[in-house]
Each structure stands twice: as C-alpha cells, then as structure tokens.
Design a protein around this motif. Structure first.
Motif, PDB file in Angstrom:
ATOM      1  N   TYR A   1      87.540  69.376  53.848  1.00  0.00           N
ATOM      2  CA  TYR A   1      86.766  68.181  54.188  1.00  0.00           C
ATOM      3  C   TYR A   1      87.516  67.380  55.239  1.00  0.00           C
ATOM      4  O   TYR A   1      88.733  67.218  55.148  1.00  0.00           O
ATOM      5  CB  TYR A   1      86.565  67.296  52.954  1.00  0.00           C
ATOM      6  CG  TYR A   1      85.597  67.882  51.952  1.00  0.00           C
ATOM      7  CD1 TYR A   1      84.229  67.779  52.166  1.00  0.00           C
ATOM      8  CD2 TYR A   1      86.051  68.558  50.819  1.00  0.00           C
ATOM      9  CE1 TYR A   1      83.326  68.329  51.259  1.00  0.00           C
ATOM     10  CE2 TYR A   1      85.163  69.101  49.912  1.00  0.00           C
ATOM     11  CZ  TYR A   1      83.801  68.987  50.133  1.00  0.00           C
ATOM     12  OH  TYR A   1      82.911  69.534  49.246  1.00  0.00           O
TER      13      TYR A   1
ATOM     14  N   TYR B   1      87.627  63.710  56.279  1.00  0.00           N
ATOM     15  CA  TYR B   1      87.181  62.361  55.923  1.00  0.00           C
ATOM     16  C   TYR B   1      87.304  61.510  57.174  1.00  0.00           C
ATOM     17  O   TYR B   1      88.387  61.131  57.595  1.00  0.00           O
ATOM     18  CB  TYR B   1      88.030  61.800  54.788  1.00  0.00           C
ATOM     19  CG  TYR B   1      87.519  60.480  54.230  1.00  0.00           C
ATOM     20  CD1 TYR B   1      86.602  60.449  53.187  1.00  0.00           C
ATOM     21  CD2 TYR B   1      87.959  59.262  54.752  1.00  0.00           C
ATOM     22  CE1 TYR B   1      86.136  59.252  52.677  1.00  0.00           C
ATOM     23  CE2 TYR B   1      87.493  58.058  54.248  1.00  0.00           C
ATOM     24  CZ  TYR B   1      86.581  58.061  53.208  1.00  0.00           C
ATOM     25  OH  TYR B   1      86.120  56.869  52.709  1.00  0.00           O
TER      26      TYR B   1
ATOM     27  N   ARG C   1      86.124  58.295  59.659  1.00  0.00           N
ATOM     28  CA  ARG C   1      85.662  56.914  59.496  1.00  0.00           C
ATOM     29  C   ARG C   1      84.313  56.665  60.189  1.00  0.00           C
ATOM     30  O   ARG C   1      84.031  57.221  61.261  1.00  0.00           O
ATOM     31  CB  ARG C   1      86.729  55.929  59.962  1.00  0.00           C
ATOM     32  CG  ARG C   1      87.177  56.077  61.383  1.00  0.00           C
ATOM     33  CD  ARG C   1      88.541  55.409  61.575  1.00  0.00           C
ATOM     34  NE  ARG C   1      88.527  54.002  61.249  1.00  0.00           N
ATOM     35  CZ  ARG C   1      88.376  53.017  62.126  1.00  0.00           C
ATOM     36  NH1 ARG C   1      88.233  53.290  63.407  1.00  0.00           N
ATOM     37  NH2 ARG C   1      88.368  51.764  61.741  1.00  0.00           N
ATOM     38  N   SER C   2      83.525  55.798  59.565  1.00  0.00           N
ATOM     39  CA  SER C   2      82.179  55.540  60.082  1.00  0.00           C
ATOM     40  C   SER C   2      82.216  54.793  61.417  1.00  0.00           C
ATOM     41  O   SER C   2      81.215  54.768  62.137  1.00  0.00           O
ATOM     42  CB  SER C   2      81.364  54.738  59.065  1.00  0.00           C
ATOM     43  OG  SER C   2      81.983  53.490  58.809  1.00  0.00           O
TER      44      SER C   2
ATOM     45  N   PRO D   1      81.273  56.984  65.439  1.00  0.00           N
ATOM     46  CA  PRO D   1      80.047  57.804  65.415  1.00  0.00           C
ATOM     47  C   PRO D   1      80.080  58.992  66.374  1.00  0.00           C
ATOM     48  O   PRO D   1      79.552  60.059  66.056  1.00  0.00           O
ATOM     49  CB  PRO D   1      78.952  56.796  65.802  1.00  0.00           C
ATOM     50  CG  PRO D   1      79.655  55.627  66.410  1.00  0.00           C
ATOM     51  CD  PRO D   1      81.018  55.574  65.792  1.00  0.00           C
TER      52      PRO D   1
ATOM     53  N   GLU E   1      83.458  70.699  56.002  1.00  0.00           N
ATOM     54  CA  GLU E   1      82.382  69.719  56.105  1.00  0.00           C
ATOM     55  C   GLU E   1      82.971  68.372  56.530  1.00  0.00           C
ATOM     56  O   GLU E   1      84.104  68.057  56.170  1.00  0.00           O
ATOM     57  CB  GLU E   1      81.741  69.591  54.706  1.00  0.00           C
ATOM     58  CG  GLU E   1      80.523  68.726  54.623  1.00  0.00           C
ATOM     59  CD  GLU E   1      80.007  68.633  53.168  1.00  0.00           C
ATOM     60  OE1 GLU E   1      79.902  69.664  52.475  1.00  0.00           O
ATOM     61  OE2 GLU E   1      79.721  67.502  52.735  1.00  0.00           O
TER      62      GLU E   1
ATOM     63  N   ARG F   1      82.959  64.406  56.088  1.00  0.00           N
ATOM     64  CA  ARG F   1      82.556  63.382  55.134  1.00  0.00           C
ATOM     65  C   ARG F   1      82.804  62.024  55.781  1.00  0.00           C
ATOM     66  O   ARG F   1      83.913  61.767  56.263  1.00  0.00           O
ATOM     67  CB  ARG F   1      83.393  63.550  53.868  1.00  0.00           C
ATOM     68  CG  ARG F   1      82.765  63.124  52.580  1.00  0.00           C
ATOM     69  CD  ARG F   1      81.297  63.437  52.472  1.00  0.00           C
ATOM     70  NE  ARG F   1      80.915  64.678  51.863  1.00  0.00           N
ATOM     71  CZ  ARG F   1      80.944  64.927  50.563  1.00  0.00           C
ATOM     72  NH1 ARG F   1      81.376  64.036  49.711  1.00  0.00           N
ATOM     73  NH2 ARG F   1      80.535  66.088  50.104  1.00  0.00           N
ATOM     74  N   VAL F   2      81.773  61.212  55.831  1.00  0.00           N
ATOM     75  CA  VAL F   2      81.866  59.946  56.553  1.00  0.00           C
ATOM     76  C   VAL F   2      82.337  58.829  55.630  1.00  0.00           C
ATOM     77  O   VAL F   2      81.796  58.652  54.533  1.00  0.00           O
ATOM     78  CB  VAL F   2      80.506  59.580  57.179  1.00  0.00           C
ATOM     79  CG1 VAL F   2      80.594  58.239  57.915  1.00  0.00           C
ATOM     80  CG2 VAL F   2      80.053  60.682  58.123  1.00  0.00           C
ATOM     81  N   GLY F   3      83.348  58.108  56.056  1.00  0.00           N
ATOM     82  CA  GLY F   3      83.859  56.964  55.298  1.00  0.00           C
ATOM     83  C   GLY F   3      82.882  55.804  55.345  1.00  0.00           C
ATOM     84  O   GLY F   3      81.775  55.914  55.875  1.00  0.00           O
ATOM     85  N   ALA F   4      83.281  54.685  54.784  1.00  0.00           N
ATOM     86  CA  ALA F   4      82.334  53.577  54.715  1.00  0.00           C
ATOM     87  C   ALA F   4      83.021  52.235  54.972  1.00  0.00           C
ATOM     88  O   ALA F   4      82.684  51.226  54.371  1.00  0.00           O
ATOM     89  CB  ALA F   4      81.607  53.579  53.367  1.00  0.00           C
TER      90      ALA F   4
ATOM     91  N   SER G   1      87.478  58.315  47.244  1.00  0.00           N
ATOM     92  CA  SER G   1      86.281  58.053  48.046  1.00  0.00           C
ATOM     93  C   SER G   1      85.509  59.348  48.293  1.00  0.00           C
ATOM     94  O   SER G   1      84.285  59.393  48.195  1.00  0.00           O
ATOM     95  CB  SER G   1      86.701  57.410  49.366  1.00  0.00           C
ATOM     96  OG  SER G   1      85.569  57.084  50.125  1.00  0.00           O
ATOM     97  N   LEU G   2      86.245  60.405  48.591  1.00  0.00           N
ATOM     98  CA  LEU G   2      85.635  61.716  48.805  1.00  0.00           C
ATOM     99  C   LEU G   2      84.862  62.169  47.561  1.00  0.00           C
ATOM    100  O   LEU G   2      83.809  62.787  47.642  1.00  0.00           O
ATOM    101  CB  LEU G   2      86.739  62.726  49.131  1.00  0.00           C
ATOM    102  CG  LEU G   2      86.358  64.170  49.422  1.00  0.00           C
ATOM    103  CD1 LEU G   2      85.558  64.242  50.709  1.00  0.00           C
ATOM    104  CD2 LEU G   2      87.609  65.027  49.553  1.00  0.00           C
ATOM    105  N   GLU G   3      85.386  61.821  46.416  1.00  0.00           N
ATOM    106  CA  GLU G   3      84.736  62.213  45.165  1.00  0.00           C
ATOM    107  C   GLU G   3      83.558  61.304  44.824  1.00  0.00           C
ATOM    108  O   GLU G   3      82.881  61.510  43.811  1.00  0.00           O
ATOM    109  CB  GLU G   3      85.758  62.202  44.021  1.00  0.00           C
ATOM    110  CG  GLU G   3      86.807  63.292  44.159  1.00  0.00           C
ATOM    111  CD  GLU G   3      87.855  63.240  43.051  1.00  0.00           C
ATOM    112  OE1 GLU G   3      87.619  62.570  42.029  1.00  0.00           O
ATOM    113  OE2 GLU G   3      88.912  63.877  43.220  1.00  0.00           O
ATOM    114  N   GLY G   4      83.339  60.270  45.631  1.00  0.00           N
ATOM    115  CA  GLY G   4      82.208  59.381  45.385  1.00  0.00           C
ATOM    116  C   GLY G   4      82.557  58.191  44.519  1.00  0.00           C
ATOM    117  O   GLY G   4      81.681  57.571  43.920  1.00  0.00           O
TER     118      GLY G   4
END
Lengths: 506, 155
Positions: free
Chosen positions: A211, A213, A215-216, A219, A252, A254-257, A271-274
């Motif tokens: 993954y 990870y 950052r949002s 873009p 894959e 995974r977009v941070g928030a 965070s990756l795990e939700g």
C-alpha cells in the motif's frame, strides 16, 4: 519538433499547463508540427515552467517560461534560453541516483522507464533469494529517508524472517513536512521507480501486497501513481506473476485524509486499517505486527525509490557515496525564502552554508539569512553560525538538530522567531492524535506559555524549557517528542526575541 | 457532483463499491465526500452497518480527520498553506488579506455561499511559496490579487 513541458505540480502551479497550451496554439498558427511531451520536473523550481526543446545536440532549456515567451521558441534566439539542460550548473553538480529519470522521461511511459535503466534492478532481484536481497540492502548502507534514519536492510530482514500467512509493504507517502516535496516530485515524475522499489521489497521479504499511503493534499501524485500501477499491472510488472517469475506482488494507493500525525508509521497503519490515526505503542514493532496485524515493512517513498538503483548498479556503488555512516545520496529540498529553490540530489556531507548560500543563492528577498529550519515542522532551526555543519545524520544530531526528510526552509531576518516557536506548538496541538498526555496537553500549554512570554513575562521561560523536556522525554512519538526541537532551538539561538537577554545579563 | 439529498440506496452503493478493500472505511468516507461534497449524517449508520462497527466508531474515525466535513463547502474553495515554508514568504499576510477581504475566519463560508477559505498544511510547493489552491487548481507564489483573479475567473 519535440518539446517537453513538465506536468509536475510545482510547474503547473507556476503556469506549465498554460505554457503547454500556448505552444500548441502557436505551433498550429505557424503550421509547425510539434509533439508536446509532459515530463516531471528537473527540480529547478525557480526556473519553472522549464520548457525543453529536443535538438541534435541534446535538450535545450528555456525558463522560467510564460505564455508570452512561447512565440520566440520558434525563432532563432530566445531571451530565456539557458543552454543544454544537462550542462546547467545545478544539474552537473548533482549525483542523481534516485532521481536519475525524474524530469527526463514521460512519467507514464514504461518503455521510456525501461530504456533508462528501469526494471533492471527488479530483474536482478528476481534471480536472488530473499536473504540475498536483504543483504544487498544492508550492504548499501541505505537508511530510512523518512527521518529516523533506521537501516532499511535490518528492517527488511526482520520482516523476512517473521512467519506469517501474509506480509505487507507499506510506503509512507504522507509527506506532511513543510519544506519537503521529494516524495511528491518522484511520484509525479518517475512513479515506476517507486513501484519497482516496492516490488523488490515484496519479493525480498515475501510480501504479496503493498500500500502507498499518499496524502490527500497531493491530488496530482495520486492520479499519476494510480495510473502507473494500472500500467505496471497490465504489463505484468505487478500481479500474480511478476515479470514471469511466478512470484506475486501487487499494490494499491490509499489516500490519507489530512492528518499530519499519520506520517508516523503506527498511526499510518491504524489509518490504513480504517481507524483513527492514533499512534500505537511499540513494541510490537510494525515489522512483526504491522498492517492488519501482519509483519510489515514501512518505508518512506525515497527509501523505496532508491532501492531500484541499488539493485541496478550494486550495493557497493551506492555505498561509495556519502559521509561516515550516512551512505549514498540525499535529495536536498531547498525551500522557503530562497532565490534558487528546488531539489538537489547529492552525496551526504555537503555543508549547510554551501546548500543555503551557494546552491540556494541566499534569500529570495535579498535580505540576510536569519535561520534555516531543517527537517520539517519538527526540525530545529539552525543559524548561520552553524553553517559549517556537514549534512549527515550524526553531524546534525551533534548540533541538537535533525535532517529529517532533508527539507530546508530558509528564513530572512524579518522572521519572528517567537512567532515560529508558537506556531510549532500550535501545529502540534492541532495535529496531536491525543493518545499521550505530554503531546496532547503539553502543546496547548506550550502555546499559552509562549503567549505569556510574548506578553513580556520572562519568568515563563524556565517553564517553557521544563515543558519541552517533558514533551521530549514523555511523548509516544516524534510529534510531541520533536516539537521541542524548533521551539528550543529558536529560544537558544534568539533569546533576545523571547525577552531573555536582560535576565541573562543580570 | 453535488447531490443535496442522497438516498440510502445511493449511499449504500458507494459503500458497497469499496467493500472489497482491506480496511475500507477511509475509502468509503472519501467516496461519499467526493460525491456529496460532505459526509451526511445519514451515511454514518449505513457505514456502521456495512462494516459491523458502532455509529460511535464511525463518527470517531470521521471526526479524527481534517478532510471529512459534516456540511458542504461554498461553491468555490480556497485553500491557503499555513506551513513554515509559506510563512517564510509572507503566507500569514496573504491569508489575513484574503480572510479580511471576504470577512471570514478559517473554515468559514461567505453568506452567499460562494467561497469557503480553508487552511492547508503543505501542498508540497515549498520552493515556490506561498502556495494556494483554488477549486483544485494549484497556485505558486500566490498573492491576494492572483487569488481574487482566480476566484473571479471561476465564478
């Protein structure tokens, strides 16, 4: 006629898309056939948008370009002609190992990637055993480029020897530190390099899934890397049969928030795990219980993107660069109030003053340099008195500073250092995950204490020092633990701005 | 895309599309916010049900992250970087000028719903600071006049 116009975010933020459109329109107007190719940035951000025209002699650089400068590209001479890109001083003085292709190739052309040395490292790794792969990384001396500087090969070996039904490679691309943009630049400019590095890691330690990870706030990087992964999968670089080896590895994005603390590896994993991006206590090490409770390699983008060249050219080649225990190269990111801002990859060991004054050309404002913050919001401020410090992990540690992700933010003499110290505490208060008290409460108290000092209460200074010691020793992760670096270094270097001089004189 | 009144079925479809992932909660929240410009309250129990979590857990995750909003933004969003590199190039004065002109505080939206101004901590444009973003378009070496021009162009 082939013309290169960068699609890097920084180039676009300075008008690269408008320049590309102007070139297209001008070519049409003149009836000239032009192929406009989009590359990453060469890293000379003060020259962006940097347009390159392919000639028989090589790629000729023009910049910084605006749409108004475009028509002259089709004439004999151009006021913004810089000569051959490769002959520019900034380019010639670098040792580009990790960033060798960045700005040179089309980031989404796997063919160009391969033609420029790409996939050679992965092909070699596929002929090696897991142990040989981790040994190669150990031999290279590569240390984590995220900031902590932990030897990458040892981390990999721990994961390799762990027994589990599933292992992961997690790339930390949560590049939240101000002054750093190396991760963004290589993801946008040479995404296959990161993919290849992660694939080698996966093959080496026996992980089948990775993954990134990311950052949002990035873009463009998200779009480029997502597309590159699809291309790599379609070409058989990723998937159940990596380059026909029979070995599986896929990945894959995974977009941070928007949580800064998720750059800390255990909070990133949560965070990756939700989950909430709360820091985990160590042990267990992520190498043994990481993503989804499985053994996991967590590495920074630059660490992983450096792996392909180590396997392509050999560990010894890489280890031959550098200084002491800081082996290889480091992408310096020169930013803030500086004339020549950008990315400069070089062997460890360059002196801080040479980076700021010689490469950076001093401040953009033309005023004197007051301080340089190295290593992001958690890094110490250094003053021109410390400009003799060579750029290396141990050397900076000796100055009560850290190199972090190698971002340097230059401030001129108008900088308000008490204000910057307050900002460091405020940032920590906003971004604290809340798990440990020294960080959660300490940062809030830090802001209040600095406000007292700003109001003229010099008696609050010992309190601030004490608070910083508590945060440094008692915090669970680097957010609370390192926020004292900028605060205390500002106080140490500029006591007069904290109203401490009078007291010291008495 | 801006749907003001999501139906439970629409939201469930967005959730279902992400369920094949490991740790799908953040991708689900992103997908919902991407579609509705915020994460509506009614989505939380649907997410909780799909992931076998409590509503409190979903709320806890959503509220942890700065990105996720309970209400939509204005029609245009200006993000101004507040981090150190941008501060070294006058970001504080820039953001103050923009906020004063619009009569807003950080995170606020103009009364006519046209503009929201949000802080951002680093866009990775630290070598061409100060940096800003207007409706997703990045701006390097930003100044107040340039941001106003971009906003007028977008309106």
């Amino acid at each position: 006629m082939k013309i290169w116009v960068p699609m890097d975010s920084a180039a676009k933020a300075l008008g690269a898309d408008e320049v590309a459109e102007a070139i297209r329109a001008e070519a049409e107007k003149r009836g000239v056939e032009v192929e406009i190719a989009r590359n990453g940035t060469r890293g000379m951000i003060w020259l962006e948008p940097l347009v390159e025209v392919e000639t028989e002699a090589g790629r000729m650089a023009f910049g910084p370009m605006s749409p108004a400068d475009v028509p002259a590209l089709f004439e004999e001479t151009h006021p913004k002609a810089l000569g051959l890109t490769e002959e520019l001083d900034w380019m010639k003085r670098q040792t580009r190992l990790t960033f060798a292709r960045c700005g040179v190739t089309d980031p989404l052309s796997l063919a160009e990637y391969e033609a420029n040395g790409g996939l050679a490292g992965l092909r070699r790794a596929l002929t090696m055993s897991g142990e040989e792969i981790t040994d190669e990384v150990k031999l290279s001396g590569l240390r984590g480029r995220g900031g902590a500087g932990f030897p990458t090969g040892i981390k990999w070996d721990t994961v390799r020897m762990a027994h589990a039904d599933r292992k992961y490679i997690v790339c930390n691309a949560d590049e939240g530190d101000s002054g750093t943009f190396a991760d963004r630049m290589i993801i946008e400019g040479d995404p296959f390099c990161l993919i290849e590095g992660m694939a080698i890691a996966g093959i080496g330690v026996g992980a089948t899934m990775g993954y990134v990870y990311l950052r949002s706030e990035y873009p463009d990087a998200i779009a480029v890397l997502s597309r590159a992964i699809e291309i790599a999968r379609d070409a058989g670089v990723l998937g159940t049969d990596v380059l026909g080896s029979g070995k599986a590895y896929d990945m894959e994005v995974r977009v941070g928030a928007g949580a800064y603390v998720c750059g800390e590896e255990t909070s990133l994993l949560n965070s990756l795990e939700g989950k909430r991006g709360v820091v985990r206590a160590k042990p267990p090490l992520p190498a043994l219980e990481g993503a989804f409770g499985k053994p996991t390699v967590v590495n920074n983008v630059i660490s992983l993107a450096t792996v392909p060249v180590i396997f392509e050219k050999g560990a010894e080649h890489y280890a031959n660069f550098g200084l002491g225990r800081s082996k290889g190269t480091i992408p310096l990111q020169i930013a803030g109030n500086v004339r020549h801002g950008g990315l400069f990859e070089t062997a460890f060991g360059m002196k801080l003053g040479a980076i700021v004054e010689d490469l950076g050309g001093g401040t953009a404002s033309g005023r004197a340099v007051k301080a340089v913050q190295v290593g992001g919001p958690l890094g110490a401020y250094l003053s021109p008195d410390q400009f003799d410090t060579p750029f290396g992990y141990e050397e900076f540690d000796g100055q009560g500073a850290l190199i972090g992700h190698a971002g340097l933010v230059v401030f001129d003499d108008s900088a308000d250092m008490l204000g910057m110290a307050r900002f460091a505490m405020e940032f920590c208060a906003v971004e604290s995950c809340g798990k440990c008290t020294p960080c959660r409460i300490g940062a809030v108290r830090g802001v209040e204490t600095l406000d007292r000092i700003a109001a003229g209460d010099a008696a609050a200074i010992p309190l601030l020092t004490d608070l910083c010691e508590t945060m440094q020793d008692g915090s669970l992760c680097a957010l609370g633990g390192f926020t004292p670096y900028p605060v205390m270094s500002a106080l140490r270097l500029f006591p007069e701005e904290f109203g401490a001089v009078k007291e010291a004189a008495e | 895309m801006r749907h003001s009144n999501p139906t439970p079925d629409e939201v469930r479809a967005l959730i279902d599309a992400e369920l094949h992932r490991e740790g799908p909660l953040l991708p689900i929240l992103h997908a919902i916010q991407h579609t509705y410009d915020h994460v509506p309250e009614m989505a939380l129990p649907l997410i909780a049900e799909a992931l076998n979590l409590t509503r409190a857990e979903v709320h806890g995750v959503m509220s942890f992250y700065h990105d996720f909003r309970k209400a939509p933004t204005g029609r245009h969003v200006v993000k101004i970087c507040r981090a150190e590199a941008c501060q070294s190039m006058g970001a504080n004065a820039l953001s103050q000028a923009v906020l004063d002109k619009l009569g807003l505080d950080w995170g606020g939206t103009t009364p006519d719903g046209s503009v929201t101004v949000e802080p951002v901590y680093c866009l990775g444009l630290c070598a061409c600071a100060p940096a800003a973003m207007v409706d997703g378009k990045l701006i390097g070496r930003a100044d107040a006049a340039r941001l106003s021009a971009e906003l007028e162009g977008a309106a």
